[in-house]
Write a protein that holds these residues in place. Sequence first.
Motif, PDB file in Angstrom:
ATOM      1  N   SER A  53      33.589  12.703  21.952  1.00 51.59           N
ATOM      2  CA  SER A  53      34.346  13.830  21.381  1.00 51.59           C
ATOM      3  C   SER A  53      35.826  13.515  21.206  1.00 51.59           C
ATOM      4  O   SER A  53      36.517  14.218  20.476  1.00 51.59           O
ATOM      5  CB  SER A  53      34.168  15.068  22.274  1.00 51.59           C
ATOM      6  N   THR A  54      36.312  12.456  21.864  1.00 48.46           N
ATOM      7  CA  THR A  54      37.736  12.099  21.734  1.00 48.46           C
ATOM      8  C   THR A  54      37.927  10.834  20.899  1.00 48.46           C
ATOM      9  O   THR A  54      38.987  10.221  20.957  1.00 48.46           O
ATOM     10  CB  THR A  54      38.365  11.892  23.130  1.00 48.46           C
ATOM     11  N   MET A  55      36.916  10.454  20.134  1.00 50.76           N
ATOM     12  CA  MET A  55      37.009   9.234  19.320  1.00 50.76           C
ATOM     13  C   MET A  55      38.153   9.289  18.320  1.00 50.76           C
ATOM     14  O   MET A  55      38.801   8.282  18.026  1.00 50.76           O
ATOM     15  CB  MET A  55      35.691   8.990  18.591  1.00 50.76           C
ATOM     16  N   ASN A  56      38.441  10.454  17.767  1.00 52.97           N
ATOM     17  CA  ASN A  56      39.485  10.579  16.750  1.00 52.97           C
ATOM     18  C   ASN A  56      40.844  10.960  17.328  1.00 52.97           C
ATOM     19  O   ASN A  56      41.785  11.213  16.573  1.00 52.97           O
ATOM     20  CB  ASN A  56      39.052  11.618  15.704  1.00 52.97           C
ATOM     21  N   GLY A  61      38.221   7.771  22.603  1.00 53.02           N
ATOM     22  CA  GLY A  61      36.971   7.850  23.340  1.00 53.02           C
ATOM     23  C   GLY A  61      37.073   7.436  24.796  1.00 53.02           C
ATOM     24  O   GLY A  61      36.161   7.719  25.581  1.00 53.02           O
ATOM     25  N   TRP A  62      38.146   6.778  25.170  1.00 57.88           N
ATOM     26  CA  TRP A  62      38.324   6.380  26.566  1.00 57.88           C
ATOM     27  C   TRP A  62      38.735   7.599  27.385  1.00 57.88           C
ATOM     28  O   TRP A  62      39.369   8.525  26.880  1.00 57.88           O
ATOM     29  CB  TRP A  62      39.393   5.299  26.691  1.00 57.88           C
ATOM     30  N   GLN A  63      38.391   7.592  28.698  1.00 60.39           N
ATOM     31  CA  GLN A  63      38.652   8.774  29.513  1.00 60.39           C
ATOM     32  C   GLN A  63      40.143   9.021  29.713  1.00 60.39           C
ATOM     33  O   GLN A  63      40.653  10.094  29.441  1.00 60.39           O
ATOM     34  CB  GLN A  63      37.971   8.644  30.876  1.00 60.39           C
ATOM     35  N   THR A  64      40.858   8.019  30.234  1.00 57.69           N
ATOM     36  CA  THR A  64      42.271   8.196  30.577  1.00 57.69           C
ATOM     37  C   THR A  64      43.180   7.736  29.460  1.00 57.69           C
ATOM     38  O   THR A  64      44.057   8.466  28.982  1.00 57.69           O
ATOM     39  CB  THR A  64      42.604   7.411  31.862  1.00 57.69           C
ATOM     40  N   ALA A  65      42.969   6.501  29.037  1.00 61.92           N
ATOM     41  CA  ALA A  65      43.821   5.884  28.023  1.00 61.92           C
ATOM     42  C   ALA A  65      43.097   4.679  27.474  1.00 61.92           C
ATOM     43  O   ALA A  65      42.208   4.126  28.117  1.00 61.92           O
ATOM     44  CB  ALA A  65      45.163   5.478  28.637  1.00 61.92           C
ATOM     45  N   PRO A  66      43.442   4.218  26.279  1.00 61.40           N
ATOM     46  CA  PRO A  66      42.836   2.991  25.748  1.00 61.40           C
ATOM     47  C   PRO A  66      43.230   1.796  26.613  1.00 61.40           C
ATOM     48  O   PRO A  66      44.231   1.833  27.335  1.00 61.40           O
ATOM     49  CB  PRO A  66      43.401   2.900  24.329  1.00 61.40           C
ATOM     50  N   PRO A  67      42.461   0.726  26.571  1.00 63.76           N
ATOM     51  CA  PRO A  67      42.672  -0.387  27.516  1.00 63.76           C
ATOM     52  C   PRO A  67      44.046  -1.030  27.405  1.00 63.76           C
ATOM     53  O   PRO A  67      44.602  -1.459  28.420  1.00 63.76           O
ATOM     54  CB  PRO A  67      41.541  -1.366  27.164  1.00 63.76           C
ATOM     55  N   GLU A  68      44.625  -1.108  26.192  1.00 61.43           N
ATOM     56  CA  GLU A  68      45.931  -1.765  26.096  1.00 61.43           C
ATOM     57  C   GLU A  68      47.005  -0.975  26.828  1.00 61.43           C
ATOM     58  O   GLU A  68      47.947  -1.543  27.399  1.00 61.43           O
ATOM     59  CB  GLU A  68      46.314  -1.978  24.625  1.00 61.43           C
ATOM     60  N   SER A  69      46.861   0.354  26.889  1.00 62.12           N
ATOM     61  CA  SER A  69      47.827   1.174  27.617  1.00 62.12           C
ATOM     62  C   SER A  69      47.616   1.065  29.116  1.00 62.12           C
ATOM     63  O   SER A  69      48.578   1.072  29.898  1.00 62.12           O
ATOM     64  CB  SER A  69      47.727   2.633  27.173  1.00 62.12           C
ATOM     65  N   LEU A  70      46.363   0.953  29.548  1.00 64.86           N
ATOM     66  CA  LEU A  70      46.098   0.760  30.978  1.00 64.86           C
ATOM     67  C   LEU A  70      46.659  -0.568  31.460  1.00 64.86           C
ATOM     68  O   LEU A  70      47.223  -0.662  32.554  1.00 64.86           O
ATOM     69  CB  LEU A  70      44.595   0.831  31.242  1.00 64.86           C
TER      70      LEU A  70
END
Length: 454
Positions: A53-56, A61-70
């Motif tokens: 539901s958070t793909m757009n 789509g990631w729960q907290t943040a996209p991997p590059e931000s993590l």
Amino acid sequence: NNGHRYNVRMNLSASPNSKIRINANSGVVVSRYRLPLMGNSGILPALQRGSPSTMNEPRRGWQTAPPESLLEAWNYNQDVNRVTGGITIQHDPVDWFNQRFTAGLDFTDQESAYYTPRLGEYDAQFFSPDFASGSKEVTREDVLYTTLEYAATARYSVTEDLTTNTSGGFQVYQKSIRFMEAEGEGFPAAGVKTIAGAGTFQRGRDDFVENNTVGFFLQEQFGWKDRLFLTAAIRADDNSAFGENFDLVYYPKISGSWVISEEDFWGFDFISSARLRAAYGESGQQPDAFAALRTFQARAHPEGVATVTPEAAGNPDLGPERGKEIEVGFDLSLLDDRIGVDFTYYNQKTTDAILSRNVAPSTGFAGTQFVNVGEIANSGFEVEVDALVWDGNNVDWDLGLSLNTNDNEITELGIDGWLDIGWTTRHQEGYPVGSFFAGKVVSADFDASGTAIN
């Protein structure tokens, strides 16, 4: 994760003369690792708990943040430097006497750093304002182990068939830990990487723990025709963590073995060698440092001066946990040493187990006190089979099989009820150490949506 490790070792041997041998060794290990964030905020949980539901949305789509931000937000580095060294001097002045002196050290310097830079606008949108302002936490621990040991053995032939070996010596072990920790929050600008640069919060602390053990031992071994052996020994230990009312602790042992295949009545040709053995011994585990001491915590007085308040009541009678174990077994060598079988049955009982129990408030001390009250039973067997399946000119094939069992039970806890050690784990009489327990729902009331309300 990524990292690198360098390992250098050196071993030296010297014989100044036929009666002295010197062996020395040293090693250095240097490692640098960048580890991924673990736990609920890591990349893997962010993937597992993501939602289509958070793909757009910016999270994609990631729960907290996209991997590059993590990866930008979490930087965990671990640096380890370790130095080991030891020396052994073996001296054989005469044929019937030898002595050995050993000294060694093991020093580890470990630093772990959690660093979050002041995040840019894109990465900051996924985190709270306080987190996005940046922080750093550094933990440094220096651990030093030192050992000293001296042992001497005298051999004497009482008769042509009876020999004796008398051994004695002492051992000294020391462990010291130095711990330092500092943290800071709120970097005023991007690129700041030091705790001293944190603007909203800074904190630091350090600690030091030392533990010392001194032990003495005496052992006597008898041998009869190189087939029947009997060994008896006793060891005395003192440790700096014992209570002030607790003196030396003594650990006896006795063991025997019989190479029955050397006897004249032995008639099993397919068994190359057979040895029966049995042993009884005692050992101990000292308390943690400060467990026996009455301690106080530093506090700030309302008038602005430093003072103390009671922390732990201590126990001047606190001693070590004691383990008492019986072992019986046999060793077989079959078919011209192509097959080896080792079997051991053991029955061990730990007494005076160290447990923590609540202290009566009337003593003036809150919390818990360490006491020697528990009893734990262990039993089982160990079987090992090694076989030389194929012995060729260019290829050998060895096959090994092992089977071990253990039955563990708390036979005495020393307190009423049980002792919780975790959310679903506890120590309870009649069950293994650290067993898992969970309540069984026998009835419940539900609301209109089917959710349990009690």
